[in-house]
Design an enzyme around this catalytic site. Structure first.
Site, PDB file in Angstrom:
ATOM      1  N   ASP A 194       0.854  -1.189   0.000  1.00  0.00           N
ATOM      2  CA  ASP A 194       0.000   0.000   0.000  1.00  0.00           C
ATOM      3  C   ASP A 194       0.894   1.245   0.000  1.00  0.00           C
ATOM      4  O   ASP A 194       1.772   1.389   0.877  1.00  0.00           O
ATOM      5  CB  ASP A 194      -0.891  -0.050   1.264  1.00  0.00           C
ATOM      6  CG  ASP A 194      -1.955   1.037   1.263  1.00  0.00           C
ATOM      7  OD1 ASP A 194      -3.138   0.697   1.152  1.00  0.00           O
ATOM      8  OD2 ASP A 194      -1.590   2.226   1.381  1.00  0.00           O
ATOM      9  N   ASN A 202      -2.530  12.844  -4.393  1.00  0.00           N
ATOM     10  CA  ASN A 202      -3.733  13.298  -5.101  1.00  0.00           C
ATOM     11  C   ASN A 202      -4.064  14.745  -4.743  1.00  0.00           C
ATOM     12  O   ASN A 202      -4.356  15.568  -5.619  1.00  0.00           O
ATOM     13  CB  ASN A 202      -4.933  12.432  -4.715  1.00  0.00           C
ATOM     14  CG  ASN A 202      -5.044  11.182  -5.569  1.00  0.00           C
ATOM     15  OD1 ASN A 202      -4.539  11.144  -6.689  1.00  0.00           O
ATOM     16  ND2 ASN A 202      -5.688  10.162  -5.047  1.00  0.00           N
ATOM     17  N   HIS A 207      -5.433  14.164  -9.405  1.00  0.00           N
ATOM     18  CA  HIS A 207      -5.739  12.752  -9.642  1.00  0.00           C
ATOM     19  C   HIS A 207      -4.966  12.146 -10.803  1.00  0.00           C
ATOM     20  O   HIS A 207      -4.561  10.985 -10.766  1.00  0.00           O
ATOM     21  CB  HIS A 207      -7.243  12.615  -9.897  1.00  0.00           C
ATOM     22  CG  HIS A 207      -7.891  11.658  -8.967  1.00  0.00           C
ATOM     23  ND1 HIS A 207      -8.259  10.401  -9.336  1.00  0.00           N
ATOM     24  CD2 HIS A 207      -8.221  11.788  -7.654  1.00  0.00           C
ATOM     25  CE1 HIS A 207      -8.792   9.780  -8.308  1.00  0.00           C
ATOM     26  NE2 HIS A 207      -8.783  10.599  -7.278  1.00  0.00           N
ATOM     27  N   ASP A 211      -2.732   8.924 -10.710  1.00  0.00           N
ATOM     28  CA  ASP A 211      -2.851   7.745 -11.586  1.00  0.00           C
ATOM     29  C   ASP A 211      -1.494   7.366 -12.184  1.00  0.00           C
ATOM     30  O   ASP A 211      -1.146   6.192 -12.303  1.00  0.00           O
ATOM     31  CB  ASP A 211      -3.832   8.034 -12.734  1.00  0.00           C
ATOM     32  CG  ASP A 211      -5.284   7.910 -12.285  1.00  0.00           C
ATOM     33  OD1 ASP A 211      -5.515   7.608 -11.103  1.00  0.00           O
ATOM     34  OD2 ASP A 211      -6.187   8.127 -13.117  1.00  0.00           O
ATOM     35  N   GLU A 237      -4.960   2.292  -4.047  1.00  0.00           N
ATOM     36  CA  GLU A 237      -3.487   2.273  -4.014  1.00  0.00           C
ATOM     37  C   GLU A 237      -2.992   1.023  -3.301  1.00  0.00           C
ATOM     38  O   GLU A 237      -1.916   1.005  -2.721  1.00  0.00           O
ATOM     39  CB  GLU A 237      -2.909   3.539  -3.357  1.00  0.00           C
ATOM     40  CG  GLU A 237      -3.848   4.332  -2.493  1.00  0.00           C
ATOM     41  CD  GLU A 237      -4.201   3.651  -1.172  1.00  0.00           C
ATOM     42  OE1 GLU A 237      -5.148   2.849  -1.191  1.00  0.00           O
ATOM     43  OE2 GLU A 237      -3.553   3.935  -0.152  1.00  0.00           O
TER      44      GLU A 237
HETATM   45  N1  LIG Z   1      -5.349   8.938  -8.468  1.00  0.00           N
HETATM   46  C1  LIG Z   1      -5.997   7.912  -7.925  1.00  0.00           C
HETATM   47  N2  LIG Z   1      -6.267   7.912  -6.603  1.00  0.00           N
HETATM   48  C2  LIG Z   1      -6.913   6.869  -6.066  1.00  0.00           C
HETATM   49  C3  LIG Z   1      -7.328   5.774  -6.872  1.00  0.00           C
HETATM   50  N3  LIG Z   1      -7.946   4.885  -6.049  1.00  0.00           N
HETATM   51  C4  LIG Z   1      -7.922   5.395  -4.794  1.00  0.00           C
HETATM   52  N4  LIG Z   1      -7.294   6.601  -4.793  1.00  0.00           N
HETATM   53  C5  LIG Z   1      -7.042   7.505  -3.667  1.00  0.00           C
HETATM   54  O1  LIG Z   1      -6.106   6.897  -2.773  1.00  0.00           O
HETATM   55  C6  LIG Z   1      -6.208   7.605  -1.531  1.00  0.00           C
HETATM   56  C7  LIG Z   1      -6.019   6.612  -0.396  1.00  0.00           C
HETATM   57  O2  LIG Z   1      -5.937   7.351   0.755  1.00  0.00           O
HETATM   58  P1  LIG Z   1      -5.929   6.738   2.211  1.00  0.00           P
HETATM   59  O3  LIG Z   1      -6.653   5.426   2.227  1.00  0.00           O
HETATM   60  O4  LIG Z   1      -6.390   7.798   3.158  1.00  0.00           O
HETATM   61  O5  LIG Z   1      -4.445   6.368   2.509  1.00  0.00           O
HETATM   62  P2  LIG Z   1      -3.077   7.138   2.325  1.00  0.00           P
HETATM   63  O6  LIG Z   1      -3.238   8.611   2.117  1.00  0.00           O
HETATM   64  O7  LIG Z   1      -2.303   6.393   1.263  1.00  0.00           O
HETATM   65  O8  LIG Z   1      -2.408   6.940   3.731  1.00  0.00           O
HETATM   66  P3  LIG Z   1      -1.736   5.645   4.334  1.00  0.00           P
HETATM   67  O9  LIG Z   1      -2.237   4.435   3.557  1.00  0.00           O
HETATM   68  O10 LIG Z   1      -2.212   5.619   5.749  1.00  0.00           O
HETATM   69  O11 LIG Z   1      -0.279   5.805   4.217  1.00  0.00           O
HETATM   70  C8  LIG Z   1      -7.576   8.275  -1.521  1.00  0.00           C
HETATM   71  O12 LIG Z   1      -7.374   9.678  -1.616  1.00  0.00           O
HETATM   72  C9  LIG Z   1      -8.243   7.773  -2.801  1.00  0.00           C
HETATM   73  O13 LIG Z   1      -9.066   8.754  -3.409  1.00  0.00           O
HETATM   74  C10 LIG Z   1      -7.055   5.832  -8.271  1.00  0.00           C
HETATM   75  O14 LIG Z   1      -7.367   4.921  -9.055  1.00  0.00           O
HETATM   76  N5  LIG Z   1      -6.388   6.910  -8.770  1.00  0.00           N
END
Ligand SMILES: Nc1nc2c(ncn2[C@@H]2O[C@H](COP(=O)(O)OP(=O)(O)OP(=O)(O)O)[C@@H](O)[C@H]2O)c(=O)[nH]1
Length: 335
Positions: A194, A202, A207, A211, A237
């Site tokens: 992860d 983002n 976004h 991506d 992610e």
């Molecule tokens: N650009 C993009 N963003 C995505 C996609 N799928 C999920 N996300 C974003 O991934 C982010 C995941 O954030 P969180 O689950 O809060 O986790 P994090 O910021 O990585 O923090 P930690 O995992 O705790 O280190 C969210 O802002 C989602 O909108 C995608 O296909 N493309």
């Protein structure tokens, strides 16, 4: 009206198509295609190969590591060039070479690979040619559909549905005892990866750049592993890798190699990105979600304790940092 022979051929063709479209796996689909062609057209020889871009790019070479059904003849460089030059919308092309008449068909795969199916015969009867062309067309259309149904559209990696299927097969194999290696020092592992603080990427860069990071990340993970290892995009992610038959020391080395490569890569615009990884040995968990849950708990521990690290569920439990998973029947959340 059809003659008895014509109606027999029609029946054979329909039966072959029905069997072909029952397949749900790339390799068994290819095997079925080969068997069907040989059954209907016994004088045809079949060869299926994988092509990858050459080291300098611009030309394609045979990928010797790609396991497809036994080839019935060697594929020359000129046939490779022929298969490489195929328009993906043209299912099959006829080529004459060295006294043989070839029918060459290609299918683009993820990660820049191409699969080529080559049939040959000294002389093709027009009816045989039509059957072969039709079978190749059906195969290419169906293989594309199968391919799309098990891939993630952004990264081209396998998707969550494929993970569920693959892990289910692996566990079923172990339960039957086929893959059990109690007396050996290797095991199969599942790791959840992860990206750290991905939300910030983002939020700060948008976004689209987010991506792009996911795409580059997927390529780096794929390239850090062997062809036989499986990489999935679980969602957002979060990614999963399945690594079979390695020692406890090797799995640490592999996963830490991924972690370091990510940390050392300069991602366009964003710069440094890190990843946290949790993993578990695939043993007696019985159900795919149990395996995933263990690796996910180890990942959560990695996140809670500094990120950018690799944590083993087994180690965390034996050192008392995590409570072992308690399983109550009926509480299984499927993927
Ligand atoms: N650009 C993009 N963003 C995505 C996609 N799928 C999920 N996300 C974003 O991934 C982010 C995941 O954030 P969180 O689950 O809060 O986790 P994090 O910021 O990585 O923090 P930690 O995992 O705790 O280190 C969210 O802002 C989602 O909108 C995608 O296909 N493309």
């Amino acid at each position: 009206m059809q003659s008895p022979r014509q109606s027999e051929i029609t029946h054979e063709v329909i039966e072959s198509v029905a069997q072909l479209t029952e397949q749900r796996d790339e390799l068994t689909l290819l095997r079925k295609l080969q068997a069907s062609i040989l059954e209907m057209l016994p004088s045809v020889q079949v060869c299926m190969v994988c092509l990858v871009p050459g080291p300098q790019g611009g030309h394609w070479i045979l990928d010797a590591a790609c396991t497809l059904p036994e080839p019935m003849f060697p594929v020359s460089d000129s046939l490779v060039a022929e298969a490489a030059g195929l328009d993906p919308d043209v299912p099959a092309r006829q080529v004459s070479h060295g006294g043989w008449n070839y029918l060459v068909s290609g299918l683009d795969l993820a990660e820049g690979r191409r699969k080529a199916i080559v049939l040959r015969q000294a002389e093709w009867a027009p009816a045989d040619l039509r059957i072969a062309q039709g079978m190749l067309k059906i195969y290419v259309n169906f293989a594309r559909m199968l391919f799309d149904s098990e891939r993630d559209t952004l990264t081209g990696l396998y998707n969550r549905k494929k993970l569920e299927q693959k892990l289910g097969e692996l566990l079923a194999g172990r339960i039957k005892g086929r893959n059990r290696k109690r007396d050996q020092e290797t095991d199969d592992y599942l790791a959840v990866l992860d990206l750290d603080h991905f939300k910030r990427i983002n939020d700060n860069y948008g976004h689209l750049i987010g991506d792009e990071v996911l795409l580059v990340f997927a390529g780096l993970v794929r390239n850090a592993l062997r062809d036989m290892d499986w990489v999935f995009r679980y969602g957002g992610e979060e990614f999963v890798v399945l690594i079979k038959d390695v020692s406890p020391a090797t799995i640490v080395a592999i996963l830490d190699r991924i972690r370091t490569r990510i940390q050392n890569h300069a991602f366009p615009q964003v710069g440094q990105v890190t990843v946290s990884i949790g993993y578990t040995a695939i043993g007696d968990q019985e159900l795919p979600p149990y395996v995933f849950e263990e690796a996910d708990r180890a990942l959560y521990y990695a996140k809670e304790n500094g990120r950018n690290q690799v944590c083993d569920y087994g180690d965390l439990v034996s050192s008392g940092k995590l409570e072992p998973e308690e399983r109550h029947s009926g509480s299984v959340e499927l993927f």
